[in-house]
Design a protein around this motif. Structure first.
Motif, short mmCIF file in Angstrom:
data_model
loop_
_atom_site.label_atom_id
_atom_site.label_comp_id
_atom_site.label_asym_id
_atom_site.label_seq_id
_atom_site.Cartn_x
_atom_site.Cartn_y
_atom_site.Cartn_z
N MET A 196 16.25 27.16 38.21
CA MET A 196 15.43 25.98 38.07
C MET A 196 13.98 26.52 38.27
N ALA A 197 13.22 25.92 37.13
CA ALA A 197 11.68 25.73 37.24
C ALA A 197 11.48 24.42 37.75
N VAL A 198 10.95 24.45 39.03
CA VAL A 198 10.43 22.91 39.47
C VAL A 198 8.85 22.96 39.29
N PHE A 199 8.51 22.20 38.31
CA PHE A 199 7.17 21.87 38.03
C PHE A 199 6.40 21.09 38.88
N LEU A 200 5.11 21.52 39.36
CA LEU A 200 4.31 20.81 40.02
C LEU A 200 2.99 20.39 39.56
N LYS A 201 2.36 19.51 40.32
CA LYS A 201 0.99 18.97 39.79
C LYS A 201 -0.10 20.02 39.71
N GLY A 202 0.03 20.86 40.88
CA GLY A 202 -0.96 21.87 40.95
C GLY A 202 -0.33 23.23 41.04
N GLU A 203 -1.31 24.35 41.75
CA GLU A 203 -0.62 25.55 41.55
C GLU A 203 0.40 25.57 42.72
N ALA A 204 1.47 26.52 42.58
CA ALA A 204 2.49 26.59 43.73
C ALA A 204 1.89 27.20 44.78
N PRO A 205 2.24 27.01 46.09
CA PRO A 205 1.67 27.78 47.27
C PRO A 205 2.52 28.96 47.33
N GLN A 206 1.67 29.92 47.92
CA GLN A 206 2.12 31.41 48.09
C GLN A 206 3.29 31.50 49.16
N ASP A 207 3.05 30.71 50.37
CA ASP A 207 3.85 30.59 51.39
C ASP A 207 5.00 29.56 51.10
N LEU A 208 6.00 30.27 51.00
CA LEU A 208 7.33 29.22 50.71
C LEU A 208 8.20 29.48 51.80
N SER A 209 7.71 30.01 52.85
CA SER A 209 8.53 29.98 54.12
C SER A 209 9.21 28.81 54.68
N PRO A 210 8.68 27.44 54.41
CA PRO A 210 9.20 26.27 54.88
C PRO A 210 10.54 26.13 54.17
N LEU A 211 10.85 26.63 53.12
CA LEU A 211 11.86 26.49 52.32
C LEU A 211 13.22 27.32 52.82
N GLU A 212 13.03 28.17 53.78
CA GLU A 212 13.91 29.40 54.10
C GLU A 212 15.01 28.57 54.97
N ARG A 213 14.76 27.64 55.70
CA ARG A 213 15.74 27.03 56.53
C ARG A 213 16.97 26.32 55.65
N TYR A 214 16.45 25.92 54.24
CA TYR A 214 17.18 25.21 53.60
C TYR A 214 18.12 25.99 52.53
N ALA B 279 10.74 31.57 44.23
CA ALA B 279 9.43 32.24 44.26
C ALA B 279 8.47 31.40 43.71
N PRO B 280 7.29 31.47 43.96
CA PRO B 280 6.24 30.63 43.32
C PRO B 280 5.67 31.33 41.94
N GLY B 281 5.36 30.40 41.07
CA GLY B 281 5.07 30.71 39.56
C GLY B 281 3.93 29.90 39.11
N PRO B 282 3.57 30.08 38.00
CA PRO B 282 2.36 29.31 37.56
C PRO B 282 2.52 27.89 37.41
N GLY B 283 2.17 27.06 38.26
CA GLY B 283 2.35 25.64 38.23
C GLY B 283 3.72 25.08 38.42
N CYS B 284 4.57 26.26 39.29
CA CYS B 284 5.83 26.03 39.28
C CYS B 284 6.59 26.66 40.51
N LEU B 285 7.85 26.45 40.91
CA LEU B 285 8.42 27.20 41.62
C LEU B 285 9.80 27.53 41.00
#
Length: 177
Positions: A102-120, A128-134
């Motif tokens: 999946m590409a999860v499209f965001l309104k702005g740039e993706a944060p580089q720190d995605l550690s809050p997702l690790e528990r899920y 991983a972060p990408g250009p305006g997406c995860l």
């Protein structure tokens, strides 16, 4: 004038339905040229000279006003979709299991720190972060994944599988010729 992909968040899930003929008619009524829909999950392609943010606002307002549907719109042009495809850190996975990436499209740039997702990520998911997406790879699929229901860092987003991302980019490329 340029082709744009318009992606809606949270339609045709959980009882929030939008008929594709209504969606195309609404886009045409709002002045977008050559509206087309792709699949029945809130994907459209239009021709517009307006900036992406203006298209997002206009579409969201029209959905609420005309259909009583509160939905966020995310707009991408061909260059942005091509950048999303080129930056994919899971290219091998995309070849093997495109419906599970999946590409999860965001309104702005993706944060580089995605550690809050690790528990899920309890089923081997990678992200991983990408250009305006995860980017999120779901080896077991997204259906039972806790990660699929986690709020993405960087604000609300809308997810599309890799097949859909590529089809949208291909259609925008055709229209850009």
């Amino acid at each position: 004038m340029r082709p744009l992909a318009v992606l809606l968040r949270a339609v045709n899930v959980g009882g929030r339905t939008l008929k594709m003929d209504e969606w195309r008619a609404l886009l045409a009524a709002e002045g977008f040229e050559e509206p087309e829909t792709l699949l029945a999950s809130g994907n459209a392609v239009v021709i517009s000279a307006e900036p992406a943010a203006a298209v997002e606002d206009k579409v969201a307002a029209a959905l609420q006003r005309e259909l009583g549907l509160a939905a966020e719109a995310f707009v991408r042009d061909l260059g942005q979709l091509e950048a999303t495809i080129a930056a994919n850190p899971f290219a091998d996975f995309a070849q093997e299991s495109p419906s599970k990436l999946m590409a999860v499209f965001l309104k702005g740039e993706a944060p580089q720190d995605l550690s809050p997702l690790e528990r899920y990520a309890t089923m081997g998911e990678r992200f991983a972060p990408g250009p305006g997406c995860l980017y999120i790879a779901y080896p077991e699929g997204a259906g039972r994944s806790k990660l699929a229901n986690a709020k993405p860092p960087g604000g609300p987003g809308t997810a599309r599988n890799w097949n859909t991302v590529r089809r949208l980019a291909e259609r925008l490329a055709q229209l850009a010729r």
